[in-house]
Design a protein around this motif. Structure first.
Motif, PDB file in Angstrom:
ATOM      1  N   PHE A  43       0.388   0.048 -11.394  1.00 11.81           N
ATOM      2  CA  PHE A  43       0.913  -1.009 -10.514  1.00 11.81           C
ATOM      3  C   PHE A  43       0.723  -2.373 -11.168  1.00 11.81           C
ATOM      4  CE2 PHE A  43      -1.090  -4.098  -7.565  1.00 11.81           C
ATOM      5  CZ  PHE A  43       0.001  -4.519  -6.836  1.00 11.81           C
ATOM      6  N   PHE A 103      -6.135  -2.365  -5.173  1.00  8.43           N
ATOM      7  CA  PHE A 103      -4.916  -1.762  -4.647  1.00  8.43           C
ATOM      8  C   PHE A 103      -4.896  -0.265  -4.895  1.00  8.43           C
ATOM      9  CE2 PHE A 103      -3.152  -5.942  -4.159  1.00  8.43           C
ATOM     10  CZ  PHE A 103      -2.336  -5.768  -3.061  1.00  8.43           C
ATOM     11  N   GLY A 104      -5.353   0.118  -6.077  1.00 11.11           N
ATOM     12  CA  GLY A 104      -5.380   1.537  -6.410  1.00 11.11           C
ATOM     13  C   GLY A 104      -6.242   2.312  -5.436  1.00 11.11           C
ATOM     14  N   TRP A 105      -7.421   1.802  -5.155  1.00  7.64           N
ATOM     15  CA  TRP A 105      -8.314   2.522  -4.246  1.00  7.64           C
ATOM     16  C   TRP A 105      -7.735   2.604  -2.849  1.00  7.64           C
ATOM     17  CZ3 TRP A 105     -11.320   5.803  -6.104  1.00  7.64           C
ATOM     18  CH2 TRP A 105     -11.966   5.590  -7.317  1.00  7.64           C
ATOM     19  N   ALA A 141       5.562   2.036  -8.252  1.00  7.02           N
ATOM     20  CA  ALA A 141       4.431   1.119  -8.406  1.00  7.02           C
ATOM     21  C   ALA A 141       4.912  -0.205  -8.998  1.00  7.02           C
ATOM     22  CB  ALA A 141       3.355   1.745  -9.296  1.00  7.02           C
ATOM     23  N   TYR A 196       0.574   8.175  -5.831  1.00  2.09           N
ATOM     24  CA  TYR A 196      -0.629   9.009  -5.756  1.00  2.09           C
ATOM     25  C   TYR A 196      -0.300  10.344  -5.110  1.00  2.09           C
ATOM     26  CZ  TYR A 196      -4.653   6.053  -6.902  1.00  2.09           C
ATOM     27  OH  TYR A 196      -5.608   5.342  -7.545  1.00  2.09           O
ATOM     28  N   GLY A 252      -5.108  -4.341 -10.051  1.00  2.93           N
ATOM     29  CA  GLY A 252      -4.736  -2.979  -9.673  1.00  2.93           C
ATOM     30  C   GLY A 252      -5.877  -2.171  -9.102  1.00  2.93           C
ATOM     31  N   HIS A 275      -3.356   5.023 -11.480  1.00 11.44           N
ATOM     32  CA  HIS A 275      -2.135   4.571 -10.809  1.00 11.44           C
ATOM     33  C   HIS A 275      -2.202   3.109 -10.371  1.00 11.44           C
ATOM     34  CE1 HIS A 275       1.718   5.223  -9.033  1.00 11.44           C
ATOM     35  NE2 HIS A 275       1.310   4.898  -7.824  1.00 11.44           N
ATOM     36  N   GLY A 276      -3.374   2.656  -9.910  1.00 11.15           N
ATOM     37  CA  GLY A 276      -3.524   1.250  -9.539  1.00 11.15           C
ATOM     38  C   GLY A 276      -3.240   0.347 -10.723  1.00 11.15           C
ATOM     39  N   ASP A 277      -3.660   0.771 -11.888  1.00  2.00           N
ATOM     40  CA  ASP A 277      -3.430  -0.039 -13.088  1.00  2.00           C
ATOM     41  C   ASP A 277      -1.991   0.042 -13.553  1.00  2.00           C
ATOM     42  OD1 ASP A 277      -6.138  -1.169 -13.687  1.00  2.00           O
ATOM     43  OD2 ASP A 277      -6.609   0.963 -13.476  1.00  2.00           O
ATOM     44  N   ILE A 296       2.594   2.097  -3.343  1.00  2.00           N
ATOM     45  CA  ILE A 296       1.656   2.612  -4.353  1.00  2.00           C
ATOM     46  C   ILE A 296       1.158   3.999  -3.949  1.00  2.00           C
ATOM     47  CG2 ILE A 296      -0.415   2.105  -5.694  1.00  2.00           C
ATOM     48  CD1 ILE A 296      -0.056  -0.840  -4.879  1.00  2.00           C
ATOM     49  N   TYR A 343       0.834  -1.206   0.000  1.00  2.00           N
ATOM     50  CA  TYR A 343       0.000   0.000   0.000  1.00  2.00           C
ATOM     51  C   TYR A 343       0.869   1.257   0.000  1.00  2.00           C
ATOM     52  CZ  TYR A 343      -3.952  -3.004   1.220  1.00  2.00           C
ATOM     53  OH  TYR A 343      -4.918  -3.959   1.216  1.00  2.00           O
TER      54      TYR A 343
END
Ligand SMILES: Nc1ncnc2c1ncn2[C@@H]1O[C@H](COP(=O)(O)OP(=O)(O)OP(=O)(O)O)[C@@H](O)[C@H]1O
Ligand SMILES: [Mg+2]
Lengths: 238, 307
Positions: free
Chosen positions: B43, B235-237, B213, B25, B232, B39-41, B21, B18
Motif C-alpha cells: 500500500f 494501515f497494514g495491521w 492497495a 489480505y 503502511g 501488504h501494508g507496505d 487494503i 481499510y
C-alpha cells in the motif's frame, strides 16, 4: 504402449510406500490395481499425476514422453491424464456447472469443451437436472458422477480413478461403471482403476495388478486373476 | 446531529482505505492460507508510485509538453500505479512466497515481515528520510449540506473505493478467473488436477490485491498528501484485522469489516479522548471475534491439505 512405468519408488518422510513398481497400460485399455488398505494404490495414482516426488532411478513414460518433465497441471492440460481423487474432492462451494467449467479452465477448444460438457450431461442426466446446485449439497452418488464428469472434461486420454465405488449403493455403482464403460468405448479413453472391490474391478477391467505393501505381487488378465487361488482368498472372500 | 453525520462521512472515508487494503489480505489468505504481511507496505509503495507518476505527469503538463487536466492526470495516475504495483505484488509472490509454498506457515509470515522491512528501508534509501507531498490534482470544492461539510474529494474517495469493491465482487462471482479463485479457496490441492497451475492463480491474486492497495494509497494521498515510508505499517495491521473480521474468503466481509473499523474508530474518538481510541476500538473488535471466531462470513477451512 500408452503408459510405461518402471521401478517407481515413492517415500513419505523417509518411509517407502512404493518399492520399485512397474506397470503398463495400452491405448484404450482398462486396467485395475487391487490391494488392501495402505498397499500404495493411491500413491501410484499420485505419482502418475506428479503430486508426489518420485525417487531417482524410476521412469514413467506417457505416449513416449517423459512424465517426470511435467508439472501436475501440465500432466492434465498437455498430456491428457485426468485423475478422480480418493474421496472425490469436488469444489463444494461451486455449482455443478461451475465445477465442470473449471475443469475446462486450461482448454482452448471452446467447441470441444461444449461437446464434452454435453456428453457428461448425456451420460449423467442427473447432473443436468442439478446443474445450478452447489456440489457440496449433492448426494454421494451424484458427487461421484460429477467427479467423473469433471475429470472427463479436464482430460480424457487416460483417466485415473481412485475407488469410484466407495460409498455407492450397488445399483448406483453399476450405473456409474456402465457410464465409465461407455466413456471408454465411445471416446477411447484408457482407464486405470484403483479399487478395493476386487470382484467389481476385475469384471470391469481387462487386466489387473495386485499390490501388497508397495510391491506388485501378481499381474495378469482379469480372467486369470479371478481364478487365481491367492486372489480368491485375499480379495474375493474365499 | 450534524456532528454525527459529519463523523459518518469521515468514517466512510477511513473505511474506504481499510476496506480496499483488507481485500488484498483477504484474497491471498483465502487461496493460499497465508497472510501477506508485506501488504501494508505494498500500500505504501503504491502511494509512492502514485506520487511519482502524478509528479511526473504534472511536470510534463507544466512544461507544456502535453497539457492534461487534473482529473485526467488523476485517472492516469491511478491506472498506471495499479499496473506497476501489481507487478510489484507478482514479484513479491514469485521471490518471497512461491519458494515457501510447502514450508511451515510461520516461515511465510516472517518472509512477509522481511519483505515489508525491505520495502520500507528501500524507500528510505531511494528517497531519503524526508516526507514527500502528493501533488494536488483537483481543486477542493466544499459543500455545506445542512451543516455537514462535504468535499468533492471525500465523495470521490468513497465512490471510487466502492466502485472498485463492486468490480472485484463481480469479477470473483462471474469471471472464469474469479471462479478459479473460489475453487482454490475451497481446496487448493485439487486445482492442479483440473489442469490449472496454482502459481498462475496465486500470481493473479497478488496482482489484483496489490493493484487495489495502490488505489487505496492514491486515495489516501489525496486526502492526506504527506507520505512517509512507514505509513503502511499501521494501515497494514488494521486492514489485516478487517480481513480476519470479514471472514476467510469473503470479499463482502472484508469490505464491510473495513468500513466497520472506520466507523468504530471515528465514533470511539467522538465519545472518548483520542489517546484511548485504538484501545477501545480494538477491544470492541476482540469481543466481536469471541462471538464470531470465523468473522462475519467466514467458514472454517474444510478441505484436507493434501491428497
Ligand atoms: N501423505 C502421506 N504421508 C505419510 N505417509 C503416507 C502419506 N500418504 C500415504 N502414506 C502411507 O503410504 C502407504 C500407502 O498409502 P496409499 O494411500 O497409497 O494406500 P492405498 O492403497 O491407497 O490405501 P487405501 O485403500 O486405504 O486408500 C500407507 O502406508 C500410508 O500410510
Ligand atoms: Mg487410497
Amino acid at each position: 504402449m500408452m503408459l510405461e512405468i518402471d521401478n517407481l519408488r515413492v517415500s513419505y518422510g523417509g518411509i517407502r510406500a512404493l518399492h520399485g513398481l512397474s506397470l503398463r497400460i495400452d491405448a484404450g485399455e482398462i486396467v485395475c490395481v487391487l490391494g488392501a488398505n495402505g498397499a500404495g494404490k493411491s500413491t501410484t495414482l499420485r505419482a502418475i499425476s506428479r503430486l508426489v516426488p518420485v525417487e531417482k532411478g524410476g521412469t514413467m513414460r506417457f505416449v513416449g514422453r517423459d512424465l517426470l518433465g511435467y508439472s501436475p497441471d501440465k500432466v492434465v492440460s498437455q498430456l491428457g491424464i485426468s485423475h478422480v481423487p480418493e474421496g472425490r474432492r469436488l469444489f463444494g462451494n461451486l455449482t455443478v456447472k461451475e465445477n465442470l467449467r473449471f475443469a475446462a479452465f486450461a482448454r482452448k477448444d471452446g467447441g470441444g469443451i461444449a461437446r464434452d460438457t454435453e456428453r457428461v450431461f448425456t451420460i449423467f442426466p442427473r447432473l443436468q437436472e442439478r446443474a445450478g446446485q452447489k456440489a457440496g449439497t449433492l448426494s454421494g452418488g451424484e458427487q461421484q458422477m460429477l467427479a467423473i464428469g469433471r475429470a472427463f472434461v479436464s482430460a480424457r486420454k487416460l483417466m485415473l480413478l481412485d475407488e469410484p465405488s466407495m460409498g455407492l449403493a450397488p445399483l448406483l455403482m453399476m450405473s456409474v461403471f456402465a457410464a465409465l464403460q461407455e466413456i471408454n468405448r465411445a471416446e477411447g479413453t484408457a482407464i486405470l482403476l484403483v479399487e478395493q472391490n476386487a470382484r467389481l474391478a476385475l469384471h470391469f477391467a481387462a487386466r489387473g495388478y495386485v499390490l501388497e505393501n508397495g510391491h506388485i505381487v501378481l499381474e495378469g488378465s482379469s480372467q486369470a486373476l479371478l481364478h487365481d487361488e491367492r486372489v480368491k482368498k485375499a480379495y474375493l472372500g474365499g | 446531529m450534524t456532528y454525527f453525520f459529519q463523523n459518518v462521512v469521515n468514517a466512510l472515508q477511513w473505511g474506504s482505505f481499510y476496506a480496499l487494503i483488507a481485500l488484498g489480505y483477504s484474497m491471498v489468505y483465502s487461496i493460499l492460507m497465508l497472510f501477506n504481511f508485506a501488504h501494508g507496505d505494498i500500500f505504501m509503495v503504491g502511494a509512492y508510485i502514485g506520487f511519482g507518476v502524478a509528479t511526473l505527469l504534472v511536470a510534463m503538463s507544466a512544461g507544456g509538453a502535453i497539457v492534461l487536466p487534473g482529473w485526467l492526470i488523476l485517472i492516469l495516475t491511478i491506472l498506471i500505479s495499479m499496473f506497476l504495483t501489481a507487478l510489484l505484488g507478482m514479484f513479491v509472490e514469485r521471490v518471497g512466497y512461491r519458494p515457501l509454498r510447502d514450508a511451515p506457515r510461520a516461515s511465510a509470515a516472517i518472509t512477509g515481515l522481511m519483505i515489508g522491512i525491505i520495502l520500507e528501508t528501500g524507500n528510505l534509501w531511494l528517497l531519503g528520510a524526508r516526507r514527500v507531498s502528493f501533488p494536488s490534482l483537483i481543486q477542493t470544492v466544499t459543500y455545506d449540506v445542512g451543516g455537514v461539510i462535504l468535499t468533492n474529494k471525500k465523495i470521490m474517495i468513497v465512490l471510487v473505493a466502492l466502485a472498485f469493491m463492486l468490480a472485484l465482487h463481480l469479477f470473483v462471482r462471474h469471471s472464469k478467473w474469479g471462479m478459479a479463485m473460489r475453487a482454490m479457496a475451497f481446496d487448493y490441492v485439487v486445482v492442479p488436477l483440473m489442469g490449472v497451475s496454482i502459481n498462475t492463480i496465486a500470481r493473479m491474486t497478488f496482482a489484483i490485491g496489490s493493484a487495489l492497495a495502490a488505489v487505496a494509497g492514491i486515495l489516501f494521498s489525496i486526502a492526506y498528501p504527506v507520505l512517509d515510508p512507514y505509513m503502511g505499517i499501521v494501515f497494514g495491521w488494521k486492514a489485516f484485522v478487517a480481513a480476519i473480521l470479514g471472514g476467510r474468503g469473503s470479499i463482502m466481509g472484508a469490505a464491510l469489516a473495513g468500513f466497520l473499523l472506520g466507523f468504530i474508530e471515528i465514533f470511539v474518538a467522538m465519545a472518548f479522548p483520542s489517546t484511548l481510541r485504538d484501545l477501545i476500538a480494538y477491544s470492541i473488535i476482540m469481543v466481536i471475534l469471541v462471538f464470531r471466531p470465523h468473522g462475519f462470513f467466514g467458514e472454517p477451512y474444510s478441505a484436507k491439505l493434501r491428497l
